[in-house]
Design a protein around this motif. Structure first.
Motif, PDB file in Angstrom:
ATOM      1  N   ALA A  63       7.250   7.616 -11.079  1.00  0.00           N
ATOM      2  CA  ALA A  63       6.910   7.731  -9.172  1.00  0.00           C
ATOM      3  C   ALA A  63       5.426   8.385  -8.935  1.00  0.00           C
ATOM      4  N   VAL A  64       5.126   8.554  -9.655  1.00  0.00           N
ATOM      5  CA  VAL A  64       3.636   8.423  -9.481  1.00  0.00           C
ATOM      6  C   VAL A  64       2.817   7.758  -8.825  1.00  0.00           C
ATOM      7  N   GLY A  65       3.438   6.735  -9.057  1.00  0.00           N
ATOM      8  CA  GLY A  65       2.892   4.641  -8.623  1.00  0.00           C
ATOM      9  C   GLY A  65       2.873   4.172  -8.739  1.00  0.00           C
ATOM     10  N   LYS A  66       2.827   3.827 -10.385  1.00  0.00           N
ATOM     11  CA  LYS A  66       2.367   2.885 -11.301  1.00  0.00           C
ATOM     12  C   LYS A  66       2.590   1.464 -10.894  1.00  0.00           C
ATOM     13  N   SER A  67       3.937   1.568 -10.743  1.00  0.00           N
ATOM     14  CA  SER A  67       4.247  -0.410 -10.508  1.00  0.00           C
ATOM     15  C   SER A  67       3.587  -0.452  -9.266  1.00  0.00           C
ATOM     16  N   SER A  68       3.694   0.529  -8.076  1.00  0.00           N
ATOM     17  CA  SER A  68       3.069   0.462  -6.456  1.00  0.00           C
ATOM     18  C   SER A  68       1.416  -0.570  -7.044  1.00  0.00           C
ATOM     19  N   SER A 115      -4.752   4.687  -3.730  1.00  0.00           N
ATOM     20  CA  SER A 115      -3.545   5.163  -2.738  1.00  0.00           C
ATOM     21  C   SER A 115      -3.524   3.469  -2.842  1.00  0.00           C
ATOM     22  N   ALA A 116      -2.189   3.531  -3.602  1.00  0.00           N
ATOM     23  CA  ALA A 116      -1.890   1.713  -3.488  1.00  0.00           C
ATOM     24  C   ALA A 116      -1.395   0.906  -2.313  1.00  0.00           C
ATOM     25  N   LYS A 117      -0.806   2.870  -1.700  1.00  0.00           N
ATOM     26  CA  LYS A 117      -0.040   2.438  -0.252  1.00  0.00           C
ATOM     27  C   LYS A 117      -1.699   1.715   0.858  1.00  0.00           C
ATOM     28  N   ASP A 133      -4.362   8.731  -0.512  1.00  0.00           N
ATOM     29  CA  ASP A 133      -3.525   9.006   1.131  1.00  0.00           C
ATOM     30  C   ASP A 133      -2.821  10.019   1.411  1.00  0.00           C
ATOM     31  N   PHE A 190       2.134  -3.671  -0.534  1.00  0.00           N
ATOM     32  CA  PHE A 190       2.261  -2.464  -1.201  1.00  0.00           C
ATOM     33  C   PHE A 190       4.089  -2.155   0.138  1.00  0.00           C
ATOM     34  N   ASP A 191       4.958  -2.166  -1.573  1.00  0.00           N
ATOM     35  CA  ASP A 191       6.318  -1.292  -0.918  1.00  0.00           C
ATOM     36  C   ASP A 191       6.826   0.239  -0.837  1.00  0.00           C
ATOM     37  N   GLU A 192       6.873   0.746   0.967  1.00  0.00           N
ATOM     38  CA  GLU A 192       7.194   1.826   0.265  1.00  0.00           C
ATOM     39  C   GLU A 192       8.917   2.027  -0.395  1.00  0.00           C
ATOM     40  N   ARG A 223      10.506   0.452  -2.359  1.00  0.00           N
ATOM     41  CA  ARG A 223      10.724  -0.284  -3.866  1.00  0.00           C
ATOM     42  C   ARG A 223      11.801  -0.098  -5.008  1.00  0.00           C
ATOM     43  N   ASN A 268      -3.602   9.499  -8.272  1.00  0.00           N
ATOM     44  CA  ASN A 268      -3.454   8.059  -7.754  1.00  0.00           C
ATOM     45  C   ASN A 268      -2.158   9.390  -5.666  1.00  0.00           C
ATOM     46  N   LYS A 269      -2.099   8.134  -5.372  1.00  0.00           N
ATOM     47  CA  LYS A 269      -1.222   8.628  -3.315  1.00  0.00           C
ATOM     48  C   LYS A 269      -2.839   9.443  -2.999  1.00  0.00           C
TER      49      LYS A 269
HETATM   50  P1  GDP Z   1       6.133   4.228 -10.959  1.00  0.00           P
HETATM   51  O1  GDP Z   1       8.063   5.172 -10.930  1.00  0.00           O
HETATM   52  O2  GDP Z   1       5.503   5.203 -11.209  1.00  0.00           O
HETATM   53  O3  GDP Z   1       6.195   3.437 -11.195  1.00  0.00           O
HETATM   54  O4  GDP Z   1       5.739   4.372  -9.328  1.00  0.00           O
HETATM   55  P2  GDP Z   1       6.319   3.763  -7.630  1.00  0.00           P
HETATM   56  O5  GDP Z   1       5.481   2.783  -8.120  1.00  0.00           O
HETATM   57  O6  GDP Z   1       7.232   3.242  -7.977  1.00  0.00           O
HETATM   58  O7  GDP Z   1       6.369   4.275  -6.768  1.00  0.00           O
HETATM   59  C1  GDP Z   1       6.914   6.031  -6.434  1.00  0.00           C
HETATM   60  C2  GDP Z   1       7.303   6.437  -4.944  1.00  0.00           C
HETATM   61  O8  GDP Z   1       5.952   6.315  -4.506  1.00  0.00           O
HETATM   62  C3  GDP Z   1       7.781   5.148  -3.982  1.00  0.00           C
HETATM   63  O9  GDP Z   1       8.243   5.460  -2.966  1.00  0.00           O
HETATM   64  C4  GDP Z   1       5.831   4.363  -3.343  1.00  0.00           C
HETATM   65  O10 GDP Z   1       6.235   3.368  -2.547  1.00  0.00           O
HETATM   66  C5  GDP Z   1       5.399   5.787  -3.282  1.00  0.00           C
HETATM   67  N1  GDP Z   1       3.647   5.555  -4.004  1.00  0.00           N
HETATM   68  C6  GDP Z   1       3.427   4.496  -4.743  1.00  0.00           C
HETATM   69  N2  GDP Z   1       2.162   4.909  -4.653  1.00  0.00           N
HETATM   70  C7  GDP Z   1       1.538   5.214  -3.809  1.00  0.00           C
HETATM   71  C8  GDP Z   1       0.577   5.799  -2.686  1.00  0.00           C
HETATM   72  O11 GDP Z   1      -0.578   5.518  -3.321  1.00  0.00           O
HETATM   73  N3  GDP Z   1       0.882   7.154  -1.647  1.00  0.00           N
HETATM   74  C9  GDP Z   1       1.967   7.006  -0.899  1.00  0.00           C
HETATM   75  N4  GDP Z   1       1.665   7.198   0.060  1.00  0.00           N
HETATM   76  N5  GDP Z   1       3.266   6.891  -1.394  1.00  0.00           N
HETATM   77  C10 GDP Z   1       2.936   6.688  -3.036  1.00  0.00           C
END
Ligand code: GDP
Length: 176
Positions: free
Chosen positions: A20-25, A154-156, A127, A35-37, A39, A124-125
């Motif tokens: 959930a740190v945003g790897k896929s994002s 920020s992937a967002k 923002d 970017f998909d909030e 996902r 990441n994040k």
């Molecule tokens: P993964 O498990 O590391 O692949 O993480 P995901 O890509 O699935 O992201 C986990 C959650 O964090 C999701 O709800 C994303 O929408 C959110 N997220 C990912 N990147 C960002 C970012 O740069 N900013 C914000 N605000 N949320 C993010």
């Protein structure tokens, strides 16, 4: 356009870090500029490719392995980073524990992966600055000590995502 005499260099890139740190994002932002909030977490290994033009004659193609869910099956991780040429180790700037997890991944890569692997740390994040739990300087100091590229991303918002991957591309060994 595609230069007639251009050369493409291909590298395997893996993403590691806490769930959930945003790897896929980050991968989605880099590859699809999307970017998909909402996902859902990917299960299994996702594989995507993206190219970066360094100059008219030089293209770097990343074969990106998003190690989706691997953080829950730590014993599988070596399969992902075996033969990896580069790695992006991701933490979430709002979660201090995720930086500790990132450091553990960096240690593991530096001990077990290809000795020439290029590693980048991504905070990441960025923002979500109002909820920041890791200071930029703290992470930068660690990255400098460990010999890592470092970006807050920020992937967002897309902040620094292209810069992150471009700086890795520039650090890859391209034959003369
Ligand atoms: P993964 O498990 O590391 O692949 O993480 P995901 O890509 O699935 O992201 C986990 C959650 O964090 C999701 O709800 C994303 O929408 C959110 N997220 C990912 N990147 C960002 C970012 O740069 N900013 C914000 N605000 N949320 C993010």
């Amino acid at each position: 356009g595609t230069p007639a005499q251009g050369k493409t260099y291909q590298f395997k890139l893996v993403l590691l870090g806490e769930s959930a740190v945003g790897k896929s994002s980050l991968v989605m932002r880099f590859v699809k500029d999307h970017f998909d909030e909402y996902r859902e977490s990917t299960i299994g290994a996702a594989f995507l490719a993206q190219t970066i033009s360094l100059d008219d004659n030089t293209t770097v193609k990343f074969e990106i392995w998003d190690t989706a869910g691997q953080e829950r099956y730590k014993s599988l991780a070596p399969m992902y980073y075996r033969n990896a040429n580069c790695a992006v180790v991701v933490y979430d700037i709002t979660q201090a524990a995720s930086l500790e997890k990132a450091k553990a991944w960096v240690n593991e890569l530096q001990r077990q992966a290809d000795p020439n692997i290029v590693i980048a740390l991504a905070g990441n994040k960025c923002d979500l600055d109002s909820r920041r739990a890791v200071e930029t300087e703290t992470a930068q100091e660690y990255a400098d000590e460990a010999g890592l590229l470092f970006f807050e991303t920020s992937a967002k918002s897309a902040h620094n995502v292209t810069q992150l991957f471009t700086s890795i591309a520039k650090k890859m060994p391209l034959d003369q």
